[in-house]
Structures are given as structure tokens and as C-alpha cells.
Write a protein that holds these residues in place. Structure first.
Motif, mmCIF file in Angstrom:
data_model
loop_
_atom_site.group_PDB
_atom_site.id
_atom_site.type_symbol
_atom_site.label_atom_id
_atom_site.label_comp_id
_atom_site.label_asym_id
_atom_site.label_seq_id
_atom_site.Cartn_x
_atom_site.Cartn_y
_atom_site.Cartn_z
ATOM 1 N N GLU A 1 43.059 15.774 33.302
ATOM 2 C CA GLU A 1 42.058 16.174 34.288
ATOM 3 C C GLU A 1 40.660 15.783 33.819
ATOM 4 O O GLU A 1 40.352 15.868 32.625
ATOM 5 N N PRO A 2 39.812 15.308 34.751
ATOM 6 C CA PRO A 2 38.426 15.003 34.359
ATOM 7 C C PRO A 2 37.693 16.266 33.918
ATOM 8 O O PRO A 2 38.000 17.369 34.364
ATOM 9 N N ARG A 3 36.735 16.095 33.036
ATOM 10 C CA ARG A 3 35.950 17.230 32.543
ATOM 11 C C ARG A 3 34.679 17.405 33.366
ATOM 12 O O ARG A 3 34.069 16.426 33.794
ATOM 13 N N THR A 4 34.294 18.641 33.562
ATOM 14 C CA THR A 4 33.015 18.946 34.201
ATOM 15 C C THR A 4 31.998 19.264 33.113
ATOM 16 O O THR A 4 32.215 20.170 32.292
ATOM 17 N N LEU A 5 30.898 18.493 33.084
ATOM 18 C CA LEU A 5 29.853 18.675 32.079
ATOM 19 C C LEU A 5 28.712 19.489 32.682
ATOM 20 O O LEU A 5 28.013 19.027 33.582
ATOM 21 N N THR A 6 28.540 20.698 32.195
ATOM 22 C CA THR A 6 27.460 21.565 32.663
ATOM 23 C C THR A 6 26.369 21.602 31.597
ATOM 24 O O THR A 6 26.666 21.831 30.412
ATOM 25 N N PRO A 7 25.111 21.369 31.957
ATOM 26 C CA PRO A 7 24.037 21.412 30.948
ATOM 27 C C PRO A 7 24.013 22.772 30.245
ATOM 28 O O PRO A 7 24.068 23.819 30.894
ATOM 29 N N SER A 8 23.941 22.746 28.939
ATOM 30 C CA SER A 8 23.804 23.990 28.186
ATOM 31 C C SER A 8 22.342 24.424 28.189
ATOM 32 O O SER A 8 21.439 23.606 28.376
ATOM 33 N N LEU A 9 22.127 25.706 28.019
ATOM 34 C CA LEU A 9 20.740 26.194 28.009
ATOM 35 C C LEU A 9 20.595 27.375 27.072
ATOM 36 O O LEU A 9 21.553 28.043 26.705
ATOM 37 N N VAL B 1 10.315 33.787 31.758
ATOM 38 C CA VAL B 1 11.399 33.276 30.918
ATOM 39 C C VAL B 1 11.244 31.762 30.797
ATOM 40 O O VAL B 1 11.058 31.069 31.808
ATOM 41 N N THR B 2 11.303 31.266 29.582
ATOM 42 C CA THR B 2 11.336 29.828 29.345
ATOM 43 C C THR B 2 12.781 29.425 29.088
ATOM 44 O O THR B 2 13.441 30.019 28.232
ATOM 45 N N VAL B 3 13.259 28.454 29.836
ATOM 46 C CA VAL B 3 14.641 27.996 29.725
ATOM 47 C C VAL B 3 14.634 26.571 29.180
ATOM 48 O O VAL B 3 13.999 25.688 29.761
ATOM 49 N N PHE B 4 15.323 26.350 28.088
ATOM 50 C CA PHE B 4 15.479 25.010 27.525
ATOM 51 C C PHE B 4 16.862 24.494 27.909
ATOM 52 O O PHE B 4 17.873 25.086 27.530
ATOM 53 N N MET B 5 16.893 23.411 28.667
ATOM 54 C CA MET B 5 18.135 22.889 29.215
ATOM 55 C C MET B 5 18.420 21.503 28.648
ATOM 56 O O MET B 5 17.596 20.592 28.763
ATOM 57 N N ASN B 6 19.600 21.343 28.054
ATOM 58 C CA ASN B 6 20.042 20.030 27.615
ATOM 59 C C ASN B 6 20.541 19.237 28.811
ATOM 60 O O ASN B 6 21.295 19.767 29.639
ATOM 61 N N THR B 7 20.122 17.999 28.916
ATOM 62 C CA THR B 7 20.513 17.194 30.069
ATOM 63 C C THR B 7 21.926 16.632 29.882
ATOM 64 O O THR B 7 22.437 16.544 28.761
ATOM 65 N N VAL B 8 22.543 16.278 31.004
ATOM 66 C CA VAL B 8 23.815 15.542 31.012
ATOM 67 C C VAL B 8 23.610 14.334 31.905
ATOM 68 O O VAL B 8 22.643 14.283 32.690
ATOM 69 N N PRO B 9 24.476 13.313 31.817
ATOM 70 C CA PRO B 9 24.285 12.114 32.639
ATOM 71 C C PRO B 9 24.132 12.444 34.126
ATOM 72 O O PRO B 9 24.955 13.146 34.706
ATOM 73 N N GLY B 10 23.053 11.944 34.704
ATOM 74 C CA GLY B 10 22.803 12.161 36.125
ATOM 75 C C GLY B 10 22.040 13.422 36.451
ATOM 76 O O GLY B 10 21.642 13.640 37.597
ATOM 77 N N PRO C 1 13.143 13.774 24.956
ATOM 78 C CA PRO C 1 14.323 13.111 25.523
ATOM 79 C C PRO C 1 15.584 13.966 25.348
ATOM 80 O O PRO C 1 15.894 14.418 24.244
ATOM 81 N N GLY C 2 16.263 14.202 26.462
ATOM 82 C CA GLY C 2 17.492 14.989 26.411
ATOM 83 C C GLY C 2 17.301 16.479 26.558
ATOM 84 O O GLY C 2 18.279 17.237 26.571
ATOM 85 N N LEU C 3 16.059 16.954 26.660
ATOM 86 C CA LEU C 3 15.798 18.388 26.755
ATOM 87 C C LEU C 3 14.705 18.658 27.782
ATOM 88 O O LEU C 3 13.614 18.105 27.695
ATOM 89 N N LEU C 4 15.025 19.510 28.767
ATOM 90 C CA LEU C 4 14.055 19.927 29.777
ATOM 91 C C LEU C 4 13.557 21.332 29.461
ATOM 92 O O LEU C 4 14.283 22.144 28.874
ATOM 93 N N LYS C 5 12.346 21.602 29.870
ATOM 94 C CA LYS C 5 11.756 22.935 29.710
ATOM 95 C C LYS C 5 11.462 23.490 31.089
ATOM 96 O O LYS C 5 10.643 22.952 31.834
#
Length: 461
Positions: free
Chosen positions: A85-93, A102-111, A140-144
Motif C-alpha cells: 500500500e502507498p504511504r501517506t506522508l503527513t508533515p510533522s510538527l 502558539v508557534t507551530v514548526f512544521m516540517n515540509t513534505v513533497p508538494g 529550507p524544509g521547515l515552516l513557521k
């Protein structure tokens, strides 16, 4: 064969260690919650809800990606004849809480990056029960993401000068951003600042607060060209008039004389700077009483630069003066940095006809209060503002945002929205009157040697 009792003992020990760690984490969170003030407690609950419901919300908002390439483990564990089965990639935070939100730091995933998350900030705000959610690229790779239950930008702040000279003259504390953090603007090695915005939204108030802040220092001197007044008593700088070493109103010829004398000051300083300071750059030693920072403020700058239309002699003369004003101010902005001359230009919409691009585009610090059109926002902050929905000054037309500006400064990525503090006219008048004795023409502070004396700004041309 391992001893069963020994294995059981190790397992119980590990379980106890895990439970103890979990207990300590729970105790830490409980103590933090009890010691927090009421707004922080509310935000701690919000942060917990954000983490708990994130996977479901990310799926609902399409903030996830599908990976169809199976992992090695999936290939090994999938039954023969079946496809992994394909995997679902959910950004971690992860979250960080303060009294404002609240400040949320979110790791990006493709797209799923800055653009996609920015498009759903309103939905995130609704889901998290917040007044506003903004997004920026931390690295790069991290949203705030910043989620605030109350908007720090919507609360008017005040600056009451105490009449003492600032300890730091090379940094301008502009205000606070949407996170409640201080926004400092470096003055060192900055040749110019461009301030834009609709009438009544904070341009002149910002500049008067700047004068009130630095007026108690004899290492800063001010000159003003006010395009909407004829005398100091008539304009917005009446309260600061005693602290200005030079002033001109909306007369193009008078302004031309002031700009020409400042260019002469630049030339004179260049002649003396190495001998007097030991350096060719004013900012290596910084402002002092004998070598003060000279600040030229040009309010309603379009008054002095715009070309009038017509072929009659008077119009041609005014057009020639306007063209000369452009040349002189361009000289100051391009060459004044190293000798301690900073030019602050203010106008409503800094398009090329109001402030020529040869001047505007050399100013590294630009900020805009509310704008009515995208054209004005782009002129003030550059074309990238079209992509920054949160920072667009066109969204600041609400009266609650009087005093709020969007800005781009060196050293800070993207755009920053900042709440500038209000300084009353009474406070400005009090401080500048008390420090009027410090006013000095920077030209007259230069050493007198052979040849012509430096230009004296206090004398009529």
C-alpha cells in the motif's frame, strides 16, 4: 538460553524507566500549566489540540503527500502476490507556546510547502479557533506558523520618551511584530529609508517618534523638507521645530537649496573624514557630538520630484528645479552612507513618478502602512509582496491597523508586519524643546582649514 528471570527483570526495569520518564513529562507539563498566566494556559490547551488533531486536519486540508514507492520493510512484509500500500506522508510538527499565541514548526513534505500552507491559513485559523494564522519559511524544509488568539498588531502601543539619550544610536527599535517580538532596524551603513502609506495611517507619526527618540542625543541632527507645509509652525513637524537644524516647506527652490547644502556637507565630510576619524567609513567609529549622524527627512517627497506639465516659463523653471532635486537627493542616497548621512523619504504611493526608482531602489529599508492598490504595495515593497498575502499592506486599511506597516529589511527573510508605537505630540514637543540646545549644523562642526569654510545650514542662501 537466557535466564527468564533475568530477562523479566530487565523488561520491568525498562518499563519502569519509561513510566518514570512519562511521569516526569506529565509533571513538567502540569507545573508549567499551573504556573502560567491565564492567556498562556489557554494557548497551552490550544497547542495540545493542534497536535492531537493534526493528522485528521492535515488530511482534510490536503496538507499531505502520497508516497507510492514501498519501503524495504513494506516489501518484505507484504504477502506474495500483493502490492504494498502507498504511504501517506503527513508533515510533522512541534509547538511552542507564549501568552500571545502558539508557534507551530512544521516540517515540509513533497508538494506541501509555503505556498500551499499559506493558501489554507484561514481554514487553519478556524480549526484552531484563532484570530489569525500566518506562515513564513523558517529555513529550507521547515515552516513557521504563528497562531494568535488575539492579534498583537491590532492593539495600539505607545512610546513615551523619557528625555534621555539612547544608549544605542545605530539601531532603531521600530516596534513589535505579529509575534510580539521587537523589530530592530539597523541604521549603520543604511543610506536611505522609504516610508509609504495612505494619509492618516502612521507615516508622520513614525517619523516624529523617531525624532523624539534620538533628539536627546547631540550625536544626531535633523533636517526636514516638508512637502505639505510652508513653515515649521504650519506642518506636522511644528512640535519638533526647535530640534531641527534646517527646515524647508513645499517651495521647490528652497528645497533645492537645502538638498544642495547637504550634498556640500557630504563633500566636505569626505574631505575630512579620514583625518578626523581615522577611517573612510563613518560607521566604523559611529556618531559623536563632533561627527553627528545627519538625518534628512523628506515628507511628501513627490512634492519635490514630480515634473509639472506645461511649456510656459514658470512651469519649465519648476520642472528644472524638480529634476535638480532628484539629482541632488540621488547623490545623497547613493554616496551619503559612508559619511553618516541617512535620508528618510515618505510618500503615499512610492511609484516611479513620486520617488524616482534611482532613489527608491537604493534604499535598503522600505516599509508601507496601508495601501489601497496592489500597485502601491508593489512600488513600496517589490513584486514579491504579491505572493505574501499575510503581509500585503492592502489588508491594513482597517482603522484597527493604523500604525501597522509591512516591511522588508536586510537580515530578515520575507516580509514583517510591525506595530509602530504612537508618540503623542505633547511628548514630542516636551522632549524636543528640552533638547533644543543640542541642535547644531553638522557643517559648522567640521574643522576650519585653508580654503572655503564648510556650508552653514543655519544661514540663508
Amino acid at each position: 538460553m537466557p535466564d527468564l528471570h533475568h530477562v523479566t527483570t530487565i523488561a520491568l526495569g525498562l518499563s519502569g524507566a519509561v513510566l518514570a520518564a512519562l511521569a516526569l513529562i506529565a509533571l513538567f507539563r502540569l507545573v508549567r500549566f499551573i504556573r502560567a498566566d491565564r492567556p498562556t494556559r489557554t494557548n497551552l490547551r490550544t497547542a495540545s489540540r493542534i497536535r492531537r488533531n493534526w493528522r485528521h486536519l492535515a488530511s482534510a486540508l490536503s496538507l499531505e503527500a502520497t508516497d507510492r514507492i514501498p519501503t524495504t520493510m513494506a516489501q518484505l512484509t507484504t504477502k506474495t502476490g500483493q502490492k504494498p500500500e502507498p504511504r501517506t506522508l503527513t508533515p510533522s510538527l512541534r509547538t511552542r507556546v507564549d501568552a500571545a499565541g502558539v508557534t507551530v514548526f512544521m516540517n515540509t513534505v513533497p508538494g506541501v510547502g509555503l505556498e500551499k500552507v499559506t493558501a489554507v491559513t484561514d481554514d487553519l485559523a478556524n480549526a484552531w479557533e484563532c484570530a489569525r494564522v500566518s506562515v513564513s519559511q523558517e529555513r529550507p524544509g521547515l515552516l513557521k506558523l504563528r497562531a494568535v488568539r488575539t492579534d498583537p498588531l491590532g492593539e495600539t502601543t505607545h512610546y513615551v520618551p523619557d528625555g534621555t539619550a539612547p544608549a544605542e544610536l545605530t539601531v532603531w527599535p521600530l516596534g513589535v511584530d505579529e509575534y510580539g517580538d521587537s523589530v530592530p532596524v539597523a541604521l549603520s551603513n543604511v543610506p536611505g529609508v522609504c516610508v509609504a502609506g495612505l494619509p492618516g495611517y502612521g507615516k508622520t507619526s513614525l517619523i516624529n517618534a523617531f525624532i523624539a527618540r534620538y533628539a536627546p542625543s547631540d550625536a544626531v541632527q535633523f533636517a526636514v523638507a516638508d512637502g505639505k507645509a510652508s513653515t515649521p509652525a504650519q506642518g506636522d513637524y511644528a512640535d519638533a521645530a526647535g530640534r531641527l537644524f534646517a527646515f524647508t516647506g513645499d517651495d521647490l527652490e528652497d528645497a533645492n537649496k537645502l538638498f544642495a547644502r547637504l550634498v556640500q556637507l557630504r563633500c566636505d565630510r569626505m574631505d575630512h573624514i579620514r583625518a578626523e576619524t581615522g577611517s573612510g567609513n563613518f560607521w566604523e567609529t559611529g556618531p559623536s557630538r563632533s561627527w553627528p549622524l545627519a538625518v534628512l527627512i523628506i515628507d511628501e517627497a513627490q512634492t519635490f520630484f514630480q515634473q509639472p506639465k506645461g511649456n510656459d516659463p514658470k512651469t519649465k523653471r519648476l520642472a528644472a528645479l524638480a529634476a535638480e532635486n532628484v539629482r541632488l537627493v540621488e547623490d545623497l542616497v547613493k554616496k551619503g552612507r559612508s559619511v553618516g548621512i541617512v535620508t528618510i523619504l515618505a510618500t503615499q504611493k512610492p511609484t516611479g513618478d513620486a520617488i524616482p526608482t534611482a532613489i527608491r531602489d537604493v534604499c535598503p529599508v522600505g516599509l508601507s502602512f496601508a495601501q489601497r492598490t496592489a500597485e502601491g504595495a508593489v512600488a513600496a515593497l517589490g513584486d514579491d509582496i504579491r505572493k505574501a498575502k499575510d503581509a500585503d499592506p492592502c489588508t491594513l486599511q482597517d482603522p484597527a491597523y493604523v500604525g501597522v506597516a509591512s516591511m522588508r529589511t536586510p537580515g530578515r527573510s520575507g516580509f514583517t508586519r510591525v506595530r509602530t508605537p504612537l508618540t503623542t505630540s505633547e511628548d514630542t514637543a516636551r522632549v524636543t524643546a528640552a533638547s533644543a540646545y543640542l541642535t547644531a549644523d553638522p557643517a559648522t562642526l567640521l574643522p576650519r582649514g585653508e580654503g572655503p569654510d564648510p556650508a552653514d545650514f543655519t544661514k540663508a542662501a
